[in-house]
Design a protein around this motif. Sequence first.
Motif, PDB file in Angstrom:
ATOM      1  N   PRO A 565       0.821  -1.213   0.000  1.00  0.00           N
ATOM      2  CA  PRO A 565       0.000   0.000   0.000  1.00  0.00           C
ATOM      3  C   PRO A 565       0.860   1.270   0.000  1.00  0.00           C
ATOM      4  O   PRO A 565       1.764   1.423   0.834  1.00  0.00           O
ATOM      5  N   GLY A 566       0.594   2.131  -0.937  1.00  0.00           N
ATOM      6  CA  GLY A 566       1.347   3.368  -1.047  1.00  0.00           C
ATOM      7  C   GLY A 566       2.709   3.213  -1.691  1.00  0.00           C
ATOM      8  O   GLY A 566       3.496   4.168  -1.701  1.00  0.00           O
ATOM      9  N   GLY A 567       3.002   2.022  -2.246  1.00  0.00           N
ATOM     10  CA  GLY A 567       4.268   1.846  -2.957  1.00  0.00           C
ATOM     11  C   GLY A 567       4.295   2.662  -4.241  1.00  0.00           C
ATOM     12  O   GLY A 567       3.268   3.155  -4.717  1.00  0.00           O
ATOM     13  N   ASP A 568       5.473   2.783  -4.817  1.00  0.00           N
ATOM     14  CA  ASP A 568       5.615   3.645  -5.993  1.00  0.00           C
ATOM     15  C   ASP A 568       4.780   3.162  -7.171  1.00  0.00           C
ATOM     16  O   ASP A 568       4.162   3.963  -7.876  1.00  0.00           O
ATOM     17  N   ARG A 569       4.759   1.823  -7.402  1.00  0.00           N
ATOM     18  CA  ARG A 569       4.043   1.320  -8.576  1.00  0.00           C
ATOM     19  C   ARG A 569       2.523   1.468  -8.426  1.00  0.00           C
ATOM     20  O   ARG A 569       1.848   1.914  -9.349  1.00  0.00           O
ATOM     21  N   VAL A 570       2.006   1.109  -7.261  1.00  0.00           N
ATOM     22  CA  VAL A 570       0.553   1.206  -7.095  1.00  0.00           C
ATOM     23  C   VAL A 570       0.124   2.674  -7.044  1.00  0.00           C
ATOM     24  O   VAL A 570      -0.952   3.041  -7.546  1.00  0.00           O
ATOM     25  N   THR A 571       0.945   3.533  -6.470  1.00  0.00           N
ATOM     26  CA  THR A 571       0.604   4.957  -6.448  1.00  0.00           C
ATOM     27  C   THR A 571       0.543   5.517  -7.857  1.00  0.00           C
ATOM     28  O   THR A 571      -0.379   6.272  -8.208  1.00  0.00           O
ATOM     29  N   ALA A 572       1.526   5.143  -8.682  1.00  0.00           N
ATOM     30  CA  ALA A 572       1.529   5.611 -10.066  1.00  0.00           C
ATOM     31  C   ALA A 572       0.318   5.075 -10.823  1.00  0.00           C
ATOM     32  O   ALA A 572      -0.319   5.809 -11.593  1.00  0.00           O
ATOM     33  N   LEU A 573      -0.014   3.791 -10.625  1.00  0.00           N
ATOM     34  CA  LEU A 573      -1.155   3.207 -11.323  1.00  0.00           C
ATOM     35  C   LEU A 573      -2.452   3.899 -10.905  1.00  0.00           C
ATOM     36  O   LEU A 573      -3.300   4.219 -11.755  1.00  0.00           O
ATOM     37  N   VAL A 574      -2.621   4.160  -9.620  1.00  0.00           N
ATOM     38  CA  VAL A 574      -3.824   4.846  -9.145  1.00  0.00           C
ATOM     39  C   VAL A 574      -3.900   6.257  -9.720  1.00  0.00           C
ATOM     40  O   VAL A 574      -4.971   6.726 -10.130  1.00  0.00           O
ATOM     41  N   ALA A 575      -2.750   6.939  -9.793  1.00  0.00           N
ATOM     42  CA  ALA A 575      -2.733   8.279 -10.380  1.00  0.00           C
ATOM     43  C   ALA A 575      -3.198   8.233 -11.828  1.00  0.00           C
ATOM     44  O   ALA A 575      -3.979   9.087 -12.285  1.00  0.00           O
ATOM     45  N   TYR A 576      -2.726   7.245 -12.579  1.00  0.00           N
ATOM     46  CA  TYR A 576      -3.148   7.109 -13.977  1.00  0.00           C
ATOM     47  C   TYR A 576      -4.651   6.849 -14.072  1.00  0.00           C
ATOM     48  O   TYR A 576      -5.358   7.471 -14.870  1.00  0.00           O
ATOM     49  N   LEU A 577      -5.161   5.949 -13.235  1.00  0.00           N
ATOM     50  CA  LEU A 577      -6.590   5.626 -13.282  1.00  0.00           C
ATOM     51  C   LEU A 577      -7.452   6.827 -12.888  1.00  0.00           C
ATOM     52  O   LEU A 577      -8.533   7.037 -13.447  1.00  0.00           O
ATOM     53  N   LEU A 578      -6.965   7.638 -11.944  1.00  0.00           N
ATOM     54  CA  LEU A 578      -7.704   8.831 -11.559  1.00  0.00           C
ATOM     55  C   LEU A 578      -7.741   9.874 -12.668  1.00  0.00           C
ATOM     56  O   LEU A 578      -8.623  10.732 -12.699  1.00  0.00           O
ATOM     57  N   SER A 579      -6.786   9.805 -13.577  1.00  0.00           N
ATOM     58  CA  SER A 579      -6.695  10.806 -14.640  1.00  0.00           C
ATOM     59  C   SER A 579      -7.614  10.516 -15.814  1.00  0.00           C
ATOM     60  O   SER A 579      -7.749  11.351 -16.719  1.00  0.00           O
ATOM     61  N   LEU A 580      -8.252   9.354 -15.826  1.00  0.00           N
ATOM     62  CA  LEU A 580      -9.006   8.943 -17.002  1.00  0.00           C
ATOM     63  C   LEU A 580     -10.381   9.597 -17.036  1.00  0.00           C
ATOM     64  O   LEU A 580     -11.353   9.104 -16.493  1.00  0.00           O
ATOM     65  N   ASP A 581     -10.433  10.743 -17.677  1.00  0.00           N
ATOM     66  CA  ASP A 581     -11.700  11.405 -17.944  1.00  0.00           C
ATOM     67  C   ASP A 581     -11.690  11.808 -19.412  1.00  0.00           C
ATOM     68  O   ASP A 581     -10.900  11.294 -20.197  1.00  0.00           O
TER      69      ASP A 581
END
Length: 602
Positions: A565-581
Amino acid sequence: YSLDVDADGKADMRSTKLDNPTPDSPYLPQHGWGVGNQDIAFGWLFSMSSNPLLGSLVLSGALGQPGSAPSIAYLDWLMATYKSNPKLATQEVVAGMLAQPRGYADVTTDGIYNPIQLPTLYTRYAWPSNSEGGQSNGSDRNNTVWTGALDFTGLIDLCNDRGSAIKLPWEPRSVFNNISCEDFADLMTRYSPAVIQDPSRQRAIMDDILGISDGVPGMLNPDAMVVMQTTTIPKEVAQSEINLETGRFKHAADYGGDAKFRGAGMAALGMRIGIEPSEREKLRVYADRYGLPLEDLQNEAVSLALDWFEPPPNTTPLLAASVERVPLGYEVFQEEGCASCHRGPFGTDNIIHPLSADPRVEFGGPRAPSTAGWRTLGRGDGPAINTEPQRAINGRPLRRLVSPPYDPSTGLATRQGGVLQGLMSVQRVGYKTTALRYLWGSAPYLHDGGVGVALRPGTLEGTDLQTLLQRAGSEAVIYGMGEILSLGERSPTVSPKTNAALSLQALVLRTERERVIAANELENYEVPAGSTMDVVRGGPPIERVSMRSIGIAGYGHDFYISDVPGGDRVTALVAYLLSLDDCPRQLPGHGEPCTNPYDGGR
């Protein structure tokens, strides 16, 4: 009406009329379909009607007991009780309706709880089947919105003496196996306001519902309906004199295009939205202008409107502080194989994926498959997702015996649908790949809306994404939808809102998902107590149930990345998913509004 996406007591939208935007709101009227729907208590709305028994097999059921056997026992009890003790019967039905979670809706006709999250699976240009694989209307170009009407009286054609024509003997039994059309019509009308006022009117209303009097089952305006011959509607009703005289009776060939293949699914219950004669010439102008078939103009217009709706603007503060992580998140998304299914401009391959690698799951247990059971190898175009199966299983007869195979790139039917096709094909039963637009505002996730994580009331989210994700497992974080929803009902003004970032992390990290699933197993969702109804559930009235027992499990889609939780890879993936609009290259609040959401480069 007002729509509110948070608990600040201020309506974020006061109108959905296009010429009446809400002052000082980031939301436009056309965003109303996606703003605030998670505050709607759908079951509560219907329970306040004058005749709740009308929806007893759709919005209610055997509370706290999943599966078909309790639902059938529930119907048997209801049919044995509603005449002799209407107050008790109504109390039980209403208790079930009140248990429908806020922000969810269950309109499956099975007496089983298998709700879906609202708003319903934000899919544009992802057609034609519903999320569970069935086509309730062969021209529907969206996931779970029906271009028909929620007329429960139209379900009369599912009853045993009509709908049994498409129930193969080895298929699992449903609640409608145990009820006749006559009895169902009586249940729906006996305590209606009109009949209570004048009991002599009941027979006429029942004949209307049965289609005997006007040729159209159900109580919709017959002049606005089309009737088609199916296995569920008696020939003497479908091809009655009045239907033939008015031209209300139609054939699939009347619609052109791929309707010759869609015929069986165009009117699953024998009815279809049509055009009133007084409106035909007025609407013909629009049909000619936009190249739409006049006979299907109403359905096509709704589909076009749904494709036109755009997601609300991305207002998450987490994205601006994490923008540099988005490119890495895209790389993680590609490396982990997510794009093999979530591909294209809307993040979906538009394909139905099988429930499980074990075909027995599709049939609810270790039984012989009912259709094409001898042809199970190679089933499915993608990996099994193992998601909670009940909603897809409920739509199984529609998927197998009615819906035609389709081209996912166009939504057009490619072969004939119908019973023979269902018997001979290996058309899979499962769920369609969910689109990925608007993830920042649509938590909880999965088809059942079961993957939800929230911060406890009073805990600040902050603007640093990684710091937020690293709080997983702390006392500040709530797992599972039961506690989240119950806290909100106890104190609406400080209700916890399901957190998109933490929920997305739980979607892609196995350890976090296990916490969510375990929480959904707890009996911590508070529901109003109903009657005892000992024959179905036994013991005292239920006051707490588990989310899984009402079809909200949060398991499945077992595709995870390796991280903490909060690792670099999962944080980056969540950031990408949040950007999808619809403007993924533009930060919220920065620059000009996106003027071309269909840019092929996005």
